[in-house]
Design a protein around this motif. Structure first.
Motif, PDB file in Angstrom:
ATOM      1  N   MET A 159       0.676  -1.485   0.160  1.00 16.69           N
ATOM      2  CA  MET A 159      -0.314   0.182  -0.028  1.00 16.69           C
ATOM      3  C   MET A 159       1.466   1.322   0.311  1.00 16.69           C
ATOM      4  SD  MET A 159      -3.376  -1.030   2.507  1.00 16.69           S
ATOM      5  CE  MET A 159      -2.184  -0.831   4.456  1.00 16.69           C
ATOM      6  N   ASP A 160       1.973   0.994  -0.433  1.00 16.18           N
ATOM      7  CA  ASP A 160       2.644   2.255   0.018  1.00 16.18           C
ATOM      8  C   ASP A 160       2.481   2.976  -1.177  1.00 16.18           C
ATOM      9  OD1 ASP A 160       5.564   3.999   1.090  1.00 16.18           O
ATOM     10  OD2 ASP A 160       6.135   3.098  -0.322  1.00 16.18           O
ATOM     11  N   ALA A 161       2.415   3.063  -2.292  1.00 13.72           N
ATOM     12  CA  ALA A 161       1.564   4.587  -3.097  1.00 13.72           C
ATOM     13  C   ALA A 161       0.910   5.122  -2.768  1.00 13.72           C
ATOM     14  CB  ALA A 161       1.922   3.519  -3.829  1.00 13.72           C
ATOM     15  N   SER A 162      -0.344   4.464  -2.261  1.00 19.16           N
ATOM     16  CA  SER A 162      -1.997   4.381  -1.934  1.00 19.16           C
ATOM     17  C   SER A 162      -1.575   4.925  -1.241  1.00 19.16           C
ATOM     18  CB  SER A 162      -2.636   3.056  -1.715  1.00 19.16           C
ATOM     19  OG  SER A 162      -2.774   2.388  -3.162  1.00 19.16           O
ATOM     20  N   GLN A 163      -1.349   5.176   0.263  1.00 19.76           N
ATOM     21  CA  GLN A 163      -1.046   5.520   1.147  1.00 19.76           C
ATOM     22  C   GLN A 163       0.014   7.138   1.216  1.00 19.76           C
ATOM     23  OE1 GLN A 163       1.674   6.501   3.509  1.00 19.76           O
ATOM     24  NE2 GLN A 163       3.634   5.626   2.827  1.00 19.76           N
ATOM     25  N   THR A 164       0.625   7.169   0.035  1.00 21.34           N
ATOM     26  CA  THR A 164       1.323   8.165  -0.317  1.00 21.34           C
ATOM     27  C   THR A 164       0.695   9.300  -0.610  1.00 21.34           C
ATOM     28  OG1 THR A 164       4.117   6.963  -0.306  1.00 21.34           O
ATOM     29  CG2 THR A 164       3.316   9.396  -1.513  1.00 21.34           C
ATOM     30  N   LEU A 165      -0.082   8.773  -1.984  1.00 20.47           N
ATOM     31  CA  LEU A 165      -1.269   9.835  -2.582  1.00 20.47           C
ATOM     32  C   LEU A 165      -2.012  10.318  -1.793  1.00 20.47           C
ATOM     33  CD1 LEU A 165      -0.953   7.508  -6.343  1.00 20.47           C
ATOM     34  CD2 LEU A 165      -0.473   9.738  -5.317  1.00 20.47           C
ATOM     35  N   ASN A 166      -2.507   8.944  -0.608  1.00 22.38           N
ATOM     36  CA  ASN A 166      -3.907   9.418   0.060  1.00 22.38           C
ATOM     37  C   ASN A 166      -3.226  10.853   1.071  1.00 22.38           C
ATOM     38  OD1 ASN A 166      -6.639   8.179   2.112  1.00 22.38           O
ATOM     39  ND2 ASN A 166      -5.195   8.874   3.081  1.00 22.38           N
ATOM     40  N   ARG A 169      -3.190  13.753  -0.593  1.00 23.98           N
ATOM     41  CA  ARG A 169      -5.017  14.168  -1.428  1.00 23.98           C
ATOM     42  C   ARG A 169      -5.839  15.003   0.000  1.00 23.98           C
ATOM     43  NH1 ARG A 169      -9.038  16.338  -1.372  1.00 23.98           N
ATOM     44  NH2 ARG A 169     -10.674  16.182  -1.936  1.00 23.98           N
ATOM     45  N   TRP A 170      -5.155  14.402   1.353  1.00 27.25           N
ATOM     46  CA  TRP A 170      -5.443  14.291   2.365  1.00 27.25           C
ATOM     47  C   TRP A 170      -5.071  14.644   3.344  1.00 27.25           C
ATOM     48  CZ3 TRP A 170      -8.231  10.601  -0.274  1.00 27.25           C
ATOM     49  CH2 TRP A 170      -9.754  10.680  -1.025  1.00 27.25           C
ATOM     50  N   PRO A 171      -3.967  15.713   3.780  1.00 29.89           N
ATOM     51  CA  PRO A 171      -2.587  16.052   4.783  1.00 29.89           C
ATOM     52  C   PRO A 171      -2.737  16.164   5.901  1.00 29.89           C
ATOM     53  CG  PRO A 171      -2.961  18.151   3.596  1.00 29.89           C
ATOM     54  CD  PRO A 171      -4.299  16.823   2.620  1.00 29.89           C
ATOM     55  N   ILE A 172      -3.538  15.019   6.765  1.00 29.85           N
ATOM     56  CA  ILE A 172      -4.113  14.902   8.279  1.00 29.85           C
ATOM     57  C   ILE A 172      -2.851  14.467   9.130  1.00 29.85           C
ATOM     58  CG2 ILE A 172      -6.261  14.626   7.362  1.00 29.85           C
ATOM     59  CD1 ILE A 172      -6.617  11.919   7.627  1.00 29.85           C
ATOM     60  N   LEU A 173      -1.881  13.990   8.449  1.00 30.13           N
ATOM     61  CA  LEU A 173      -1.185  13.334   9.370  1.00 30.13           C
ATOM     62  C   LEU A 173      -0.926  14.090  11.027  1.00 30.13           C
ATOM     63  CD1 LEU A 173       1.346  10.996   7.133  1.00 30.13           C
ATOM     64  CD2 LEU A 173      -0.943  10.377   8.335  1.00 30.13           C
ATOM     65  N   ASN A 174      -0.917  15.111  10.730  1.00 27.63           N
ATOM     66  CA  ASN A 174       0.133  15.895  11.689  1.00 27.63           C
ATOM     67  C   ASN A 174      -1.744  16.898  12.595  1.00 27.63           C
ATOM     68  OD1 ASN A 174       3.053  16.407  12.157  1.00 27.63           O
ATOM     69  ND2 ASN A 174       2.706  16.619   9.444  1.00 27.63           N
ATOM     70  N   THR A 175      -2.644  16.385  11.476  1.00 31.10           N
ATOM     71  CA  THR A 175      -3.712  16.989  12.828  1.00 31.10           C
ATOM     72  C   THR A 175      -4.701  16.200  13.204  1.00 31.10           C
ATOM     73  OG1 THR A 175      -3.516  17.936  10.574  1.00 31.10           O
ATOM     74  CG2 THR A 175      -5.770  18.381  11.582  1.00 31.10           C
ATOM     75  N   TYR A 176      -4.991  16.631  14.452  1.00 33.42           N
ATOM     76  CA  TYR A 176      -6.144  15.661  15.617  1.00 33.42           C
ATOM     77  C   TYR A 176      -7.119  15.702  14.245  1.00 33.42           C
ATOM     78  CZ  TYR A 176      -9.880  14.784  18.723  1.00 33.42           C
ATOM     79  OH  TYR A 176     -10.531  14.071  19.219  1.00 33.42           O
ATOM     80  N   VAL A 177      -7.558  14.403  14.138  1.00 30.73           N
ATOM     81  CA  VAL A 177      -9.012  14.553  13.745  1.00 30.73           C
ATOM     82  C   VAL A 177     -10.326  13.958  15.193  1.00 30.73           C
ATOM     83  CG1 VAL A 177     -10.464  12.658  11.900  1.00 30.73           C
ATOM     84  CG2 VAL A 177      -8.185  13.573  11.298  1.00 30.73           C
ATOM     85  N   HIS A 178     -11.605  13.976  15.037  1.00 28.77           N
ATOM     86  CA  HIS A 178     -11.756  13.702  15.708  1.00 28.77           C
ATOM     87  C   HIS A 178     -12.024  12.557  16.444  1.00 28.77           C
ATOM     88  CE1 HIS A 178     -15.337  13.338  18.194  1.00 28.77           C
ATOM     89  NE2 HIS A 178     -15.833  12.433  17.537  1.00 28.77           N
ATOM     90  N   LEU A 179     -11.895  12.288  17.842  1.00 26.85           N
ATOM     91  CA  LEU A 179     -11.443  10.993  18.903  1.00 26.85           C
ATOM     92  C   LEU A 179     -10.233  10.128  18.553  1.00 26.85           C
ATOM     93  CD1 LEU A 179     -15.273   9.073  18.178  1.00 26.85           C
ATOM     94  CD2 LEU A 179     -14.400  10.670  19.796  1.00 26.85           C
TER      95      LEU A 179
END
Length: 291
Positions: A159-166, A169-179
């Motif tokens: 899934m390496d290519a998919s997670q990179t593209l994900n 598109r949705w740059p949330i790795l440094n962002t709090y997401v609900h819960l």
């Protein structure tokens, strides 16, 4: 449930209510007239183990059961709704610090499902069978933190290519997401969290459920061979299929093949094209890829 007629809906609701009434009756532990006459205990306990191993907050908020025609039992599954599992819920984090199972503490339970599970686990025979199933799965580290982490690493590579593209598109790795209980800042950080959780979870469940010597366990005898599933030229082939309940799905949920039981030793199911399919044999699902 949007396709069945009212007679079917009334039948299944009534039958489920009868099963619940038996579960809460004075004789609920009786093998012949108790809850095990209406509920398949093994699938229920395997579903329970998956939810507790994954630390799934919603195990009994999102739970499926099903019943075959001409079979008195409800079977539990398939599993689903795992977005809040693996220590990904601030309401249950850290799961391994909870004093009891996740369902019994901070887990989400629809209706009276917590009481439903409590009632089953108040049966010493159910607890003993739970330990049997867990111990068999744990034998020789077949189910272990190491085996699941090895599986994770294989998925990570796929899934390496998919997670990179994900995350572009949705740059949330440094962002709090609900819960989210924590923000790890990277894909690798998220993976490390799951791996650390699993290492501790197996130890926690070994102590909670209890490990047995597998030689002491009376596994239910079977006179039938296990099914062998393989593919050949756009056909799914199932050998040793006699007396097995088999359903084959496409990934969009369409049923390609279904039976109550089959007398044939081998069945051949044509597939419309290459790709991933789901085969369910006696209530247990697995993925199969057709080339």
């Amino acid at each position: 449930d949007d396709e069945i007629v009212w007679q079917q809906r009334n039948y299944i609701e009534t039958y489920f209510n009868e099963m619940e009434n038996i579960l809460y009756s004075a004789n609920y532990k009786d093998l012949n007239i108790g809850y095990r006459s209406r509920l398949d205990l093994d699938t229920f306990l395997k579903h329970f183990i998956v939810g507790e191993l994954a630390g799934n907050t919603d195990t009994y908020w999102s739970v499926y059961m099903y019943k075959y025609r001409l079979d008195d039992h409800f079977y539990t599954g398939p599993i689903w709704d795992f977005d809040l599992a693996f220590d990904n819920d601030s309401r249950t984090y850290p799961i391994n610090n909870l004093g009891d199972y996740i369902y019994a503490t901070n887990g989400s339970c629809a209706g009276n499902m917590r009481g439903f599970v409590n009632r089953i686990l108040s049966d010493t025979k159910a607890l003993d069978r739970l330990s049997d199933i867990w111990s068999i799965a744990r034998k020789n580290n077949y189910l272990s933190a190491d085996s699941l982490i090895e599986l994770m690493d294989r998925y990570v590579e796929e899934m390496d290519a998919s997670q990179t593209l994900n995350f572009i598109r949705w740059p949330i790795l440094n962002t709090y997401v609900h819960l989210n209980p924590r923000v790890y800042g990277s894909y690798q950080g998220e993976l490390n969290n799951v791996k650390n959780y699993l290492r501790n979870r197996f130890t926690w469940l070994d102590n909670k459920i209890g490990l047995k010597e597998v030689t002491e366990i009376d596994e239910e005898p079977t006179s039938q061979q296990e099914c062998i599933v393989f593919t050949e030229k756009n056909i799914i082939i199932v050998k040793n299929a006699s007396e097995k309940r088999i359903i084959i799905y496409s990934v969009d949920g369409k049923i390609l093949y279904s039976n109550e039981s089959v007398d044939a030793e081998t069945i051949n199911v044509p597939t419309p094209n290459n790709g991933l399919y789901i085969i369910n044999i006696d209530g247990i699902s697995q993925k199969i890829f057709v080339k």
